[in-house]
Design a protein around this motif. Structure first.
Motif, PDB file in Angstrom:
ATOM      1  N   LEU A 169      33.547  45.536  29.248  1.00 55.55           N
ATOM      2  CA  LEU A 169      33.759  45.087  30.676  1.00 55.55           C
ATOM      3  C   LEU A 169      34.879  44.090  31.087  1.00 55.55           C
ATOM      4  N   ASP A 170      33.605  42.839  29.999  1.00 51.55           N
ATOM      5  CA  ASP A 170      34.909  41.067  30.752  1.00 51.55           C
ATOM      6  C   ASP A 170      36.712  41.199  30.145  1.00 51.55           C
ATOM      7  N   THR A 171      36.795  42.061  28.851  1.00 52.89           N
ATOM      8  CA  THR A 171      38.040  42.258  28.908  1.00 52.89           C
ATOM      9  C   THR A 171      38.455  42.998  29.747  1.00 52.89           C
ATOM     10  N   CYS A 172      38.076  44.280  30.355  1.00 51.34           N
ATOM     11  CA  CYS A 172      39.146  44.636  31.473  1.00 51.34           C
ATOM     12  C   CYS A 172      39.340  44.012  32.381  1.00 51.34           C
ATOM     13  N   ILE A 173      38.063  43.088  33.047  1.00 52.78           N
ATOM     14  CA  ILE A 173      38.667  42.316  34.134  1.00 52.78           C
ATOM     15  C   ILE A 173      39.000  41.347  33.264  1.00 52.78           C
ATOM     16  N   LYS A 174      39.564  40.507  32.189  1.00 47.97           N
ATOM     17  CA  LYS A 174      40.668  40.244  32.192  1.00 47.97           C
ATOM     18  C   LYS A 174      42.146  40.345  32.042  1.00 47.97           C
ATOM     19  N   ASP A 227      40.025  50.611  42.706  1.00 46.27           N
ATOM     20  CA  ASP A 227      40.307  51.573  44.070  1.00 46.27           C
ATOM     21  C   ASP A 227      39.905  50.815  45.648  1.00 46.27           C
ATOM     22  N   ALA A 228      39.648  52.364  45.920  1.00 53.79           N
ATOM     23  CA  ALA A 228      39.104  51.857  47.815  1.00 53.79           C
ATOM     24  C   ALA A 228      37.856  51.190  47.535  1.00 53.79           C
ATOM     25  N   GLU A 229      37.103  51.559  47.315  1.00 49.16           N
ATOM     26  CA  GLU A 229      35.592  51.497  47.008  1.00 49.16           C
ATOM     27  C   GLU A 229      35.009  49.765  45.660  1.00 49.16           C
ATOM     28  N   HIS A 230      36.021  49.583  44.908  1.00 44.41           N
ATOM     29  CA  HIS A 230      35.549  48.862  43.807  1.00 44.41           C
ATOM     30  C   HIS A 230      36.816  47.798  43.829  1.00 44.41           C
ATOM     31  N   SER A 231      36.695  46.610  43.280  1.00 48.91           N
ATOM     32  CA  SER A 231      37.692  45.509  43.831  1.00 48.91           C
ATOM     33  C   SER A 231      37.322  44.664  42.583  1.00 48.91           C
ATOM     34  N   LEU A 232      38.095  43.916  41.843  1.00 46.19           N
ATOM     35  CA  LEU A 232      38.198  43.222  41.091  1.00 46.19           C
ATOM     36  C   LEU A 232      36.716  42.103  41.352  1.00 46.19           C
ATOM     37  N   THR A 233      36.778  41.602  42.466  1.00 50.22           N
ATOM     38  CA  THR A 233      35.376  41.291  42.794  1.00 50.22           C
ATOM     39  C   THR A 233      33.810  41.597  41.730  1.00 50.22           C
ATOM     40  N   TYR A 234      34.168  42.676  42.459  1.00 49.86           N
ATOM     41  CA  TYR A 234      32.435  43.869  42.436  1.00 49.86           C
ATOM     42  C   TYR A 234      32.737  43.808  40.900  1.00 49.86           C
ATOM     43  N   LEU A 235      33.790  43.728  39.776  1.00 48.48           N
ATOM     44  CA  LEU A 235      33.240  44.661  38.683  1.00 48.48           C
ATOM     45  C   LEU A 235      33.443  42.432  37.791  1.00 48.48           C
ATOM     46  N   LYS A 236      34.066  41.234  38.474  1.00 52.98           N
ATOM     47  CA  LYS A 236      32.400  40.607  37.463  1.00 52.98           C
ATOM     48  C   LYS A 236      31.391  40.770  38.188  1.00 52.98           C
ATOM     49  N   ALA A 248      29.255  42.125  38.591  1.00 54.27           N
ATOM     50  CA  ALA A 248      28.487  43.868  37.956  1.00 54.27           C
ATOM     51  C   ALA A 248      28.708  43.254  36.756  1.00 54.27           C
ATOM     52  N   TYR A 249      29.157  42.595  35.809  1.00 56.81           N
ATOM     53  CA  TYR A 249      29.860  41.618  34.459  1.00 56.81           C
ATOM     54  C   TYR A 249      28.831  40.412  34.602  1.00 56.81           C
ATOM     55  N   HIS A 250      28.244  39.837  35.075  1.00 63.06           N
ATOM     56  CA  HIS A 250      27.054  39.026  35.277  1.00 63.06           C
ATOM     57  C   HIS A 250      26.354  39.089  35.592  1.00 63.06           C
ATOM     58  N   LEU A 251      25.767  40.112  36.503  1.00 63.74           N
ATOM     59  CA  LEU A 251      24.768  40.941  36.637  1.00 63.74           C
ATOM     60  C   LEU A 251      23.929  41.049  35.141  1.00 63.74           C
ATOM     61  N   TYR A 252      24.836  42.396  34.371  1.00 66.60           N
ATOM     62  CA  TYR A 252      24.401  42.656  33.075  1.00 66.60           C
ATOM     63  C   TYR A 252      24.137  41.836  32.293  1.00 66.60           C
ATOM     64  N   PHE A 304      23.460  30.073  33.083  1.00 66.47           N
ATOM     65  CA  PHE A 304      25.486  30.260  33.047  1.00 66.47           C
ATOM     66  C   PHE A 304      25.604  31.671  34.293  1.00 66.47           C
ATOM     67  N   HIS A 305      25.304  32.109  33.514  1.00 66.53           N
ATOM     68  CA  HIS A 305      25.881  33.819  34.129  1.00 66.53           C
ATOM     69  C   HIS A 305      25.196  33.703  35.999  1.00 66.53           C
ATOM     70  N   LEU A 306      23.743  33.460  35.725  1.00 64.24           N
ATOM     71  CA  LEU A 306      23.147  33.252  36.845  1.00 64.24           C
ATOM     72  C   LEU A 306      24.312  32.049  37.578  1.00 64.24           C
ATOM     73  N   GLN A 307      24.479  31.474  37.646  1.00 68.17           N
ATOM     74  CA  GLN A 307      26.205  30.201  37.958  1.00 68.17           C
ATOM     75  C   GLN A 307      26.682  30.614  38.712  1.00 68.17           C
ATOM     76  N   LYS A 308      26.859  31.611  37.906  1.00 70.40           N
ATOM     77  CA  LYS A 308      28.260  32.406  37.785  1.00 70.40           C
ATOM     78  C   LYS A 308      28.111  33.219  39.234  1.00 70.40           C
ATOM     79  N   LEU A 309      27.370  34.655  39.386  1.00 63.60           N
ATOM     80  CA  LEU A 309      26.850  35.300  40.289  1.00 63.60           C
ATOM     81  C   LEU A 309      26.021  34.122  41.759  1.00 63.60           C
TER      82      LEU A 309
END
Length: 654
Positions: free
Chosen positions: A218-223, A234-243, A245-249, A265-270
């Motif tokens: 998932l991180d590779t996809c974002i980068k 797409d119309a429903e999923h932005s790059l911000t949405y992927l980021k 999700a990545y920090h959430l998981y 660290f990831h909580l801060q990013k969230l």
């Protein structure tokens, strides 16, 4: 108890808020549309629909668009409106989703909107899974696969398989689901499927089993998106949405690993993402994670503050089950802080509210059931009237046809006598088959009882002994024995499942073009780790060849043959490979092992056949392999001489 009573009243008297725009806004919109030409009306409504696709009002715009598109007989905008309406009913009313799906399917087929059709059919499968209608799931999955294959839309096959994986997760077959998801993901990566499709699959895997491998993908996809300047998948999923999700998981993963620094660290990013992009809908989940983090690091006072905030939010949103979970965590925190009375009270309140929610749900379901019964009564009365009318028509027809019936009566009696004779003969054959089936079932159960009890006895026995053994080396040896028997029991269950799928004809095959050289090298790498010191594993030179087959099933067959060879070869060599000649490809596994007695050769592919009682395994591997090869359109052969070795061949036409 007082809180529980308040919640009962709140649940039973709460009036659900109707989503949509207010009446004045709707009137203004309708007035504005009256002054526009027909083509502009559709464009205007379509723009409003997609501008508000994440708001509650989008259903209102979808209804208006569908109404206008039907008036103008415009299939394109009908399809847009129906897709939004089905998305709305996906989580609210599955029956309504299926009602609109029947309307949408011919439109999507006529306008070649295959992706939208497959997507809606996938939603339908998910509603069957969540609704517990499991008997219909497999049929709908196969139907979607057939449709996507017929229309040459591979992504549709992936959607069907992804829904099937969700079904596996729902019924407890977690390993099967994860294995299927990994197969789908591998196929997507090989053919370069869209990133959003891969994200759907990664999200499903992470929901079931947060692992570093999936987080890395998932991180590779974002980068990659950042490097290519992509901000909207797409119309429903932005790059911000992927980021997000990545920090959430990632937080969930590191909290499970008890790595507080990475979790923080990831909580801060969230928090940064939510603050920057005002992601209000995701804040509840973030607060859940902060609560878990503070619980992990022992900052119980901060965790309790968040619990109080969550209580208000969850009650406002009528998420009573989540509130019960939070209250249970509160009770656990009080216990860790040594506040026993408060812990007991929190636990008691959460239990009372849980029972209240169940009771309220029961009465709600009961009311629905009573309403349905009234509808059924009306339908029954209508059917009775129809039946009486039908009886009258039949009676008139019988009187008019009496003479013909009398003439045919003799012939019918003769036919009945003949049929009775044939029925008796068939009944006798059926009885013999039933007795044979009962005998085979008894033999199968006896074999299974023996094979299951053997590893279980070892597991239970050594598990009792290992606790009393003080010598470290002896305990390690006992643990190794327990592990070996665990693996034996797992293989037995997997083999029985494969046999059941083969006999019930529910085994699915994914046929793709396979590079056989690469496949054989992979097999060599895996099996070389399991070979003993006195045996040499040899891979013959194989010509480059591409075969259309199911990679996993072919690998399973060849791995079974190699595993058998390893079991029965204590010195010498094991050689394998394939040859292409005369319109056939022949895979072979030859060894210098014990060999097979001549009188056993014709039974070697039967179930539960083992040459010696001390051989490991359950005797199902060769039976499964032969069945799989037959399903793939091939055949298996064996030649052997006792004391000199054996050669197994798997032959497919090319």
């Amino acid at each position: 108890m007082k809180n529980a009573l308040l919640i009962i009243c709140f649940i039973l008297t709460q009036v659900s808020v109707v989503s949509g725009v207010v009446t004045n806004d709707l009137d203004d919109l309708r007035q504005e549309l009256k002054n526009l030409p027909d083509s502009s009306k559709l464009i205007k409504l379509n723009e409003l629909l997609y501008q508000n696709n994440r708001n509650r009002v989008f259903k209102t715009y979808a209804d208006l668009l569908l109404e206008e598109a039907r008036r103008q007989k415009n299939d394109f905008y009908k399809g847009n409106a129906l897709l939004s309406i089905m998305r709305y009913y996906y989580s609210k009313n599955p029956d309504s989703l299926r009602f609109y799906l029947k309307q949408a399917e011919p439109i999507y087929l006529a306008t070649n909107r295959i992706e939208d059709l497959c997507r809606a059919k996938g939603w339908n499968i998910y509603t069957l899974i969540s609704g517990g209608t499991h008997d219909q799931v497999i049929g709908e999955v196969e139907s979607l696969k057939e449709l996507a294959t017929r229309l040459n839309y591979l992504e549709g096959v992936d959607m069907a398989n992804q829904a099937l994986a969700s079904f596996y997760f729902n019924i407890g077959l977690k390993d099967e689901g994860i294995r299927l998801c990994n197969e789908i993901l591998q196929g997507m990566e090989e053919r370069g499927a869209s990133r959003v499709r891969r994200f759907y699959l990664l999200r499903l895997l992470l929901n079931q089993k947060p692992e570093q491998e999936y987080l890395f993908k998932l991180d590779t996809c974002i980068k990659n998106c950042e490097e290519e300047g992509i901000t909207q998948l797409d119309a429903e999923h932005s790059l911000t949405y992927l980021k997000h999700a990545y920090h959430l998981y990632s937080v969930q993963y590191y909290i499970a690993c008890k790595d507080s620094s990475q979790a923080y660290f990831h909580l801060q990013k969230l928090g940064e993402l939510e603050k920057r992009y005002n992601m209000n809908t995701e804040r509840i989940m973030a607060q859940f994670l902060w609560m878990s983090y503070y619980n992990l690091v022992g900052e119980y006072d901060k965790a309790l503050v968040i619990i109080d905030q969550l209580k208000h939010i969850l009650l406002s949103n009528k998420r009573y089950n989540d509130w019960v979970t939070v209250e249970a965590i509160r009770a656990d925190i009080y216990y860790k802080m040594g506040r026993g009375m408060e812990s007991a009270k929190a636990y008691r309140d959460s239990k009372a509210v849980h029972d209240s929610v169940i009771q309220a749900q029961y009465y709600e379901d009961l009311a629905k059931l009573r309403t349905q019964r009234e509808v059924d009564k009306l339908e029954l009365q209508s059917r009775k009237l129809e039946l009486e009318a039908e009886k009258s028509r039949v009676r008139s027809w019988i009187f008019g046809s009496g003479a013909i019936i009398l003439l045919l009566l003799c012939g019918v009696l003769g036919f009945l006598a003949y049929s009775r004779h044939r029925y008796g003969a068939r009944l006798k054959i059926a009885k013999e088959k039933a007795e044979e089936a009962d005998h085979l079932k008894s033999a199968f159960l006896a074999n299974m009882n023996h094979e299951i009890r053997t590893p279980l006895n070892a597991i239970v026995g050594f598990s009792q002994v290992i606790a009393e053994e003080s010598d470290i080396e002896t305990r390690r040896e006992f643990a190794k024995i327990i592990q070996n028997n665990n693996e034996l029991l797992q293989r037995l269950i997997e083999d029985v499942l494969d046999i059941s799928k083969i006999e019930s004809n529910t085994l699915t095959f994914v046929l793709t073009d396979q590079d056989l050289q690469a496949l054989m090298k992979d097999l060599y790498s895996i099996m070389s780790l399991r070979i003993s010191e006195n045996v040499e594993l040899q891979l013959d030179d194989c010509p480059r060849f591409t075969l259309r087959t199911d990679r996993n099933r072919l690998t399973q067959v060849l791995a079974n043959l190699l595993t058998n060879a390893i079991k029965h070869t204590h010195e010498g060599y094991i050689r394998f490979g394939y040859k292409v000649a005369a319109g056939e490809i022949c895979f072979y596994v030859a060894d210098t092992g014990e060999g097979i007695p001549e009188d056993q050769l014709e039974h070697v592919f039967d179930r539960f056949v083992k040459l010696t009682e001390w051989t490991t395994g359950v005797g199902l591997g060769l039976a499964i392999s032969k069945a799989l090869v037959a399903k793939l359109g091939g055949r298996m052969e064996v030649c052997s001489k006792q004391g000199e070795g054996s050669t197994f061949s798997v032959i497919f036409p090319v």
